[in-house]
Design a protein around this motif. Structure first.
Motif, PDB file in Angstrom:
ATOM      1  N   ALA A  93     -13.888  -6.860 -10.957  1.00  0.00           N
ATOM      2  CA  ALA A  93     -14.659  -5.722 -10.448  1.00  0.00           C
ATOM      3  C   ALA A  93     -14.762  -5.761  -8.925  1.00  0.00           C
ATOM      4  N   ARG A  94     -14.986  -6.963  -8.372  1.00  0.00           N
ATOM      5  CA  ARG A  94     -15.097  -7.071  -6.910  1.00  0.00           C
ATOM      6  C   ARG A  94     -13.740  -6.860  -6.257  1.00  0.00           C
ATOM      7  N   VAL A  95     -12.683  -7.389  -6.855  1.00  0.00           N
ATOM      8  CA  VAL A  95     -11.343  -7.193  -6.302  1.00  0.00           C
ATOM      9  C   VAL A  95     -11.010  -5.707  -6.257  1.00  0.00           C
ATOM     10  N   THR A  96     -11.318  -5.000  -7.317  1.00  0.00           N
ATOM     11  CA  THR A  96     -11.057  -3.564  -7.362  1.00  0.00           C
ATOM     12  C   THR A  96     -11.836  -2.829  -6.276  1.00  0.00           C
ATOM     13  N   GLU A  97     -13.092  -3.184  -6.120  1.00  0.00           N
ATOM     14  CA  GLU A  97     -13.930  -2.520  -5.122  1.00  0.00           C
ATOM     15  C   GLU A  97     -13.360  -2.700  -3.715  1.00  0.00           C
ATOM     16  N   VAL A  98     -12.867  -3.885  -3.405  1.00  0.00           N
ATOM     17  CA  VAL A  98     -12.406  -4.195  -2.047  1.00  0.00           C
ATOM     18  C   VAL A  98     -10.957  -3.791  -1.822  1.00  0.00           C
ATOM     19  N   THR A  99     -10.086  -4.053  -2.779  1.00  0.00           N
ATOM     20  CA  THR A  99      -8.648  -3.839  -2.566  1.00  0.00           C
ATOM     21  C   THR A  99      -8.168  -2.472  -3.020  1.00  0.00           C
ATOM     22  N   GLY A 100      -8.928  -1.818  -3.885  1.00  0.00           N
ATOM     23  CA  GLY A 100      -8.479  -0.545  -4.425  1.00  0.00           C
ATOM     24  C   GLY A 100      -7.564  -0.668  -5.625  1.00  0.00           C
ATOM     25  N   VAL A 101      -7.181  -1.883  -5.991  1.00  0.00           N
ATOM     26  CA  VAL A 101      -6.322  -2.105  -7.157  1.00  0.00           C
ATOM     27  C   VAL A 101      -7.189  -2.062  -8.416  1.00  0.00           C
ATOM     28  N   GLU A 138       3.117  11.600  -0.960  1.00  0.00           N
ATOM     29  CA  GLU A 138       2.382  11.474  -2.210  1.00  0.00           C
ATOM     30  C   GLU A 138       2.293   9.993  -2.593  1.00  0.00           C
ATOM     31  N   GLY A 139       1.143   9.604  -3.112  1.00  0.00           N
ATOM     32  CA  GLY A 139       0.995   8.227  -3.578  1.00  0.00           C
ATOM     33  C   GLY A 139       0.274   7.316  -2.618  1.00  0.00           C
ATOM     34  N   LEU A 140      -0.050   7.815  -1.416  1.00  0.00           N
ATOM     35  CA  LEU A 140      -0.845   7.015  -0.486  1.00  0.00           C
ATOM     36  C   LEU A 140      -2.329   7.243  -0.753  1.00  0.00           C
ATOM     37  N   GLU A 141      -3.115   6.195  -0.505  1.00  0.00           N
ATOM     38  CA  GLU A 141      -4.554   6.373  -0.602  1.00  0.00           C
ATOM     39  C   GLU A 141      -5.035   7.236   0.565  1.00  0.00           C
ATOM     40  N   PRO A 142      -6.048   8.070   0.334  1.00  0.00           N
ATOM     41  CA  PRO A 142      -6.504   8.977   1.397  1.00  0.00           C
ATOM     42  C   PRO A 142      -7.045   8.277   2.632  1.00  0.00           C
ATOM     43  N   ASP A 143      -7.464   7.014   2.501  1.00  0.00           N
ATOM     44  CA  ASP A 143      -8.062   6.356   3.677  1.00  0.00           C
ATOM     45  C   ASP A 143      -7.068   5.479   4.433  1.00  0.00           C
ATOM     46  N   ALA A 144      -5.762   5.592   4.142  1.00  0.00           N
ATOM     47  CA  ALA A 144      -4.760   4.754   4.818  1.00  0.00           C
ATOM     48  C   ALA A 144      -3.649   5.613   5.416  1.00  0.00           C
ATOM     49  N   VAL A 145      -3.254   5.294   6.640  1.00  0.00           N
ATOM     50  CA  VAL A 145      -2.122   5.956   7.299  1.00  0.00           C
ATOM     51  C   VAL A 145      -1.210   4.880   7.869  1.00  0.00           C
ATOM     52  N   PHE A 146       0.076   5.236   8.042  1.00  0.00           N
ATOM     53  CA  PHE A 146       1.056   4.230   8.448  1.00  0.00           C
ATOM     54  C   PHE A 146       1.985   4.790   9.524  1.00  0.00           C
ATOM     55  N   ALA A 147       2.101   4.044  10.619  1.00  0.00           N
ATOM     56  CA  ALA A 147       2.955   4.431  11.737  1.00  0.00           C
ATOM     57  C   ALA A 147       4.072   3.407  11.910  1.00  0.00           C
ATOM     58  N   PRO A 193       0.808  -1.231   0.000  1.00  0.00           N
ATOM     59  CA  PRO A 193       0.000   0.000   0.000  1.00  0.00           C
ATOM     60  C   PRO A 193       0.837   1.275   0.000  1.00  0.00           C
ATOM     61  N   ARG A 194       2.134   1.161   0.261  1.00  0.00           N
ATOM     62  CA  ARG A 194       2.990   2.343   0.359  1.00  0.00           C
ATOM     63  C   ARG A 194       3.891   2.462  -0.871  1.00  0.00           C
ATOM     64  N   PRO A 195       4.224   3.688  -1.272  1.00  0.00           N
ATOM     65  CA  PRO A 195       5.127   3.886  -2.414  1.00  0.00           C
ATOM     66  C   PRO A 195       6.579   3.695  -2.005  1.00  0.00           C
ATOM     67  N   THR A 196       6.957   2.466  -1.720  1.00  0.00           N
ATOM     68  CA  THR A 196       8.316   2.154  -1.289  1.00  0.00           C
ATOM     69  C   THR A 196       9.297   2.315  -2.447  1.00  0.00           C
ATOM     70  N   ARG A 244       9.824   1.561  -8.477  1.00  0.00           N
ATOM     71  CA  ARG A 244      10.622   1.031  -9.578  1.00  0.00           C
ATOM     72  C   ARG A 244       9.973  -0.148 -10.275  1.00  0.00           C
ATOM     73  N   ALA A 245       8.837  -0.604  -9.768  1.00  0.00           N
ATOM     74  CA  ALA A 245       8.240  -1.856 -10.244  1.00  0.00           C
ATOM     75  C   ALA A 245       7.664  -1.726 -11.646  1.00  0.00           C
ATOM     76  N   ASP A 246       7.683  -2.836 -12.382  1.00  0.00           N
ATOM     77  CA  ASP A 246       6.960  -2.907 -13.652  1.00  0.00           C
ATOM     78  C   ASP A 246       5.462  -2.800 -13.396  1.00  0.00           C
ATOM     79  N   VAL A 247       5.021  -3.435 -12.306  1.00  0.00           N
ATOM     80  CA  VAL A 247       3.627  -3.298 -11.876  1.00  0.00           C
ATOM     81  C   VAL A 247       3.623  -3.142 -10.361  1.00  0.00           C
ATOM     82  N   TRP A 248       2.968  -2.078  -9.898  1.00  0.00           N
ATOM     83  CA  TRP A 248       2.802  -1.859  -8.459  1.00  0.00           C
ATOM     84  C   TRP A 248       1.313  -1.971  -8.147  1.00  0.00           C
ATOM     85  N   LEU A 249       0.953  -2.924  -7.302  1.00  0.00           N
ATOM     86  CA  LEU A 249      -0.423  -3.097  -6.863  1.00  0.00           C
ATOM     87  C   LEU A 249      -0.575  -2.426  -5.501  1.00  0.00           C
ATOM     88  N   ARG A 250      -1.226  -1.261  -5.489  1.00  0.00           N
ATOM     89  CA  ARG A 250      -1.369  -0.482  -4.252  1.00  0.00           C
ATOM     90  C   ARG A 250      -2.593  -0.986  -3.495  1.00  0.00           C
TER      91      ARG A 250
END
Length: 774
Positions: A337-345, A714-723, A203-206, A211-217
């Motif tokens: 469609a369901r995966v996108t709805e739940v995971t945000g990907v 930048e690049g984080l989803e608005p509904d997620a925070v990380f400590a 979920p984080r822009p590490t 650098r990934a070819d595909v990043w699944l956030r």
């Protein structure tokens, strides 16, 4: 006096980087990378800070005994001799053992993945098991359980060592080696430089996500849905290794529709062989597989993976489906469609990821805390493991390879606990397939036993390192439990928050002050060939002793000398190395380590199969079924999917290269890198709550609250925070009596939901709200 260079390896974190220690007149001056070592290309800040740790003015250098009453705000201790301290601790252990049973002495062991315990853990575990206690707080359920143990429900082995040196695709799922495993990070970067592609699930822009070819956030806590969705895309399009699935998994085996058990020859007629499992063949014919011998009796290439039908058994007609059909159905419940709805990907990124996996002949993957700290940790790992199985890469060149370059004897004493004693492990009744099978119990179970006497009292706790008050949730229960103990002993470098509650504190030597044996460096398959006996770089500071020496001294006083190799570390080392034909003298002659002539065997399953009940990778787990758990990783709804009006944000944990768990925040060079705890958030999340970069924020959950500085990312989803977890020092501008746990993420971690198999907590997917701190 001139400085001396000593070959070594750093134990401060999982990377175990090969290095050279420079010393002068008994002082560690610095450590530098050893590029000739398999894990020695670079050193992280934690390794470079070794001299600050070793020679810190706050190091514990003498055994201490509490002289103030429990509960006093500022505890008081007095120095005692080692003989007095060890005698008192051993006497207390013996008293509890003889009066109530060894299970009423619990132990704590700090992580070997991120501390100086790395090359002493087997000795400590052997001591605990020889003593007879099945109760060790090891935190495996929120650390390595998924990659090292629950994966065995699928493969029979752990996830293995990723062969990034030969892979076509590297997958990093819930794991950021740039922050946690420098040597493995280097292997991934080398793979990318030679043309391997990269898929990152995070979920984080590490560093690697960018650098990934595909990043699944992915949204925190929804990884199982994502894995099932990706598997569905591969299965539905037929882009998976069907030959591998037929030959080396139980995908083709038939499952009874009445009781969920695998169909056996014995089900068809009296006197049939119970070890002969049945698969679907052409035209409804039955193919035979002997699980006891791990052999197909008929041609597996003829198996129909998708068969559904009815079989005449000795008790009548029974509907049957293949294990593969059952898994495919579970995966099909998660269309894009369901995966996108739940995971945000997005559906586009899902398709790109599936293409990447399907088009890559050799796939290697790394997975860790990001998926292990979840209330569905075991089934999430199962979903990822089965998805990986579809590539056919497990065990092969360029894939994840289990095993070692040579045989070594395990000295951790798994055979020392009898069945009756093992059955007393706290929490084992609720989680019979969990860590309790190995004597690893959750801190929560120990706290309840100590504070409430259920299911029996824990009267004594002996901890080798760690800081349980900072690293485990439910602080109030923990303090009640520690106060209720008859005796509490803590072994460590510093007087941390948990040590302050102890009756005896024993000073531990760092790895730079003692010898250490490492049989294989799992940075790579090549690294697994290196065996090294690291000499002590300097004498112990003050009266500090190694954890191993402390355990052996206690063992001798408790009458366990014979079980502990005569309490002779060299004898134990020799036993460990004997199967590989390596002698200690030969190792001492090469302090930088020996490279074994053998290779890590590829395709180890080719003779005898996998170490599972069916001797095949288990897409369908009868073991889970028998214990009341889903046999395939089906998922109705993702954890945390339901909204919570009072706590709209998802809170996850994230690691930093500066620190490892609760360590290092008293070292100046590391504190300069990361002076305060941070809370990563999207710009719009901060703006809507009136927060700017660097502001102190209060994070609230239903379980508690903690403080952290806002960091806009930048690049984080608005509904997620990380400590960051592990903060156990006063923060901000603290005055007298400041709470050192005010910034503890775990103080706000809920414990009302846990993985039913492992006991893992959803530390990466908690619900929270944030506001500017008062």
């Amino acid at each position: 006096m001139a400085e001396t260079a000593i070959a070594a390896f750093c134990t401060q974190c999982r990377s175990r980087c090969g290095c050279t220690a420079f010393v002068e007149e008994g002082r560690l001056l610095r450590i530098e990378p050893d590029p000739t070592h398999p894990s020695g290309e670079k050193l992280c800040p934690k390794g470079r800070a070794a001299p600050e740790l070793v020679h810190h003015t706050d190091r514990l250098t003498r055994p201490l005994r509490r002289v103030s009453p429990k509960g006093e705000a500022e505890p008081r201790f007095e120095p005692v001799s080692w003989d007095e301290a060890l005698g008192a601790v051993a006497a207390a252990m013996a008293s509890v053992r003889d009066r109530h049973g060894p299970e009423q002495v619990a132990f704590g062991v700090t992580t070997p993945s991120g501390s100086h315990m790395s090359d002493g853990i087997a000795w400590i575990e052997r001591f605990i098991r020889a003593f007879g206690s099945p109760n060790t707080i090891y935190a495996t359920e929120i650390c390595n359980w998924s990659k090292d143990h629950s994966s065995r429900l699928t493969y029979g082995w752990d996830t293995g060592t990723p062969d990034f040196a030969r892979c076509d695709l590297a997958v990093l799922w819930g794991w950021n080696p740039a922050a946690t495993w420098l040597a493995r990070s280097g292997e991934v970067q080398k793979a990318m430089r030679r043309g391997a592609r990269l898929l990152v699930v995070d979920p984080r822009p590490t560093l690697f996500a960018r650098r990934a070819d595909v990043w699944l956030r992915v949204r925190p806590g929804t990884d199982q849905a994502l894995a099932l969705g990706l598997a569905h895309l591969l299965v539905a399009s037929g882009r998976f290794d069907e030959a591998f699935a037929r030959r080396w998994t139980n995908a083709a085996f038939l499952v009874r529709g009445d009781d969920g058990r695998l169909l056996r020859e014995a089900d068809l007629a009296e006197g049939g062989n119970g070890e002969t499992l049945l698969a679907a063949g052409p035209g409804g014919a039955l193919l035979r597989y002997h699980s006891g011998r791990g052999e197909w009796l008929d041609d597996p290439e003829a198996a129909d993976l998708r068969h559904e039908g009815v079989v005449e058994t000795a008790t009548g007609l029974v509907p049957v489906r293949t294990a593969f059909a059952i898994f495919a159905g579970a995966a099909a419940a998660w269309p894009p469609a369901r995966v996108t709805e739940v995971t945000g990907v997005s559906e586009a990124d899902l398709a790109r990821a599936a293409d990447l996996i399907a088009e890559s002949p050799r796939v290697a993957y790394g997975v860790w805390n990001g998926v292990g700290q979840s209330e569905t940790a075991t089934q999430t790992d199962r979903a990822i493991s089965i998805l990986y199985t579809l590539t056919g890469s497990y065990g092969d060149a360029g894939g994840n390879v289990p095993g070692a370059a040579a045989p070594f004897a395990d000295i951790s004493g798994k055979d020392l606990l009898g069945d009756a004693q093992r059955a007393k492990a706290l929490g084992l009744g609720e989680r019979p397939l969990g860590p309790g099978r190995f004597g690893w119990v959750t801190a929560r179970d120990v706290w309840r036993a100590a504070a409430e006497g259920a299911p029996y009292p824990v009267r004594m706790l002996v901890s080798f390192g760690g800081n349980l008050l900072a690293s485990q949730p439910d602080l109030a229960l923990a303090r009640r439990a520690l106060a209720a103990l008859e005796m509490h002993v803590h072994v460590d470098f510093f007087l941390n928050e948990t040590a302050r509650e102890a009756d005896y504190i024993l000073p531990a030597a760092t790895s730079w002050e003692r010898e250490g044996l490492r049989a294989g460096f799992d940075v790579s398959l090549e690294g697994l060939r290196r065996v090294q006996l690291r000499p002590a770089a300097i004498p112990p500071v003050g009266e500090a002793r190694s954890d191993v020496d402390i355990a052996l001294a206690l063992a001798a006083r408790l009458g366990l000398k014979e079980t502990m190799f005569g309490c002779d570390a060299e004898a134990g080392h020799a036993h460990h190395l004997a199967p590989a034909g390596i002698g200690l003298d030969a190792l001492r002659a090469e302090p930088a380590g020996m490279t074994l002539p053998g290779e890590v065997p590829l395709r180890p399953y080719a003779s005898g199969g996998f170490p599972t009940p069916t001797r095949r990778i288990e897409i369908y787990s009868e073991t889970l079924l028998i214990h009341g758990q889903p046999p395939v990783p089906a998922l109705d709804s993702a954890p945390g999917e339901a909204e919570d009006a009072g706590f709209p944000l998802r809170l996850g944990g994230a690691k930093t290269v500066a620190y490892c768990h609760s360590q290092g925040r008293n070292l100046p060079s590391l504190r300069r890198l990361a002076p305060d705890p941070t809370l990563e958030m999207a710009p719009e999340t901060a703006a809507s709550r009136g927060l700017s970069e660097g502001d102190w924020a209060e994070v609230r959950t239903r379980a508690g609250r903690f403080l952290a500085r806002a960091r806009i990312v930048e690049g984080l989803e608005p509904d997620a925070v990380f400590a960051q977890h592990g903060w156990a020092v006063p923060v901000g501008t603290p005055g007298p009596g400041a709470d050192p746990l005010a910034a503890s993420l775990n103080a706000a971690a809920p414990t009302d939901r846990a993985d039913p198999v492992s006991g893992s907590l959803p530390l990466r997917a908690m619900r929270c709200e944030i506001a500017r701190a008062g």
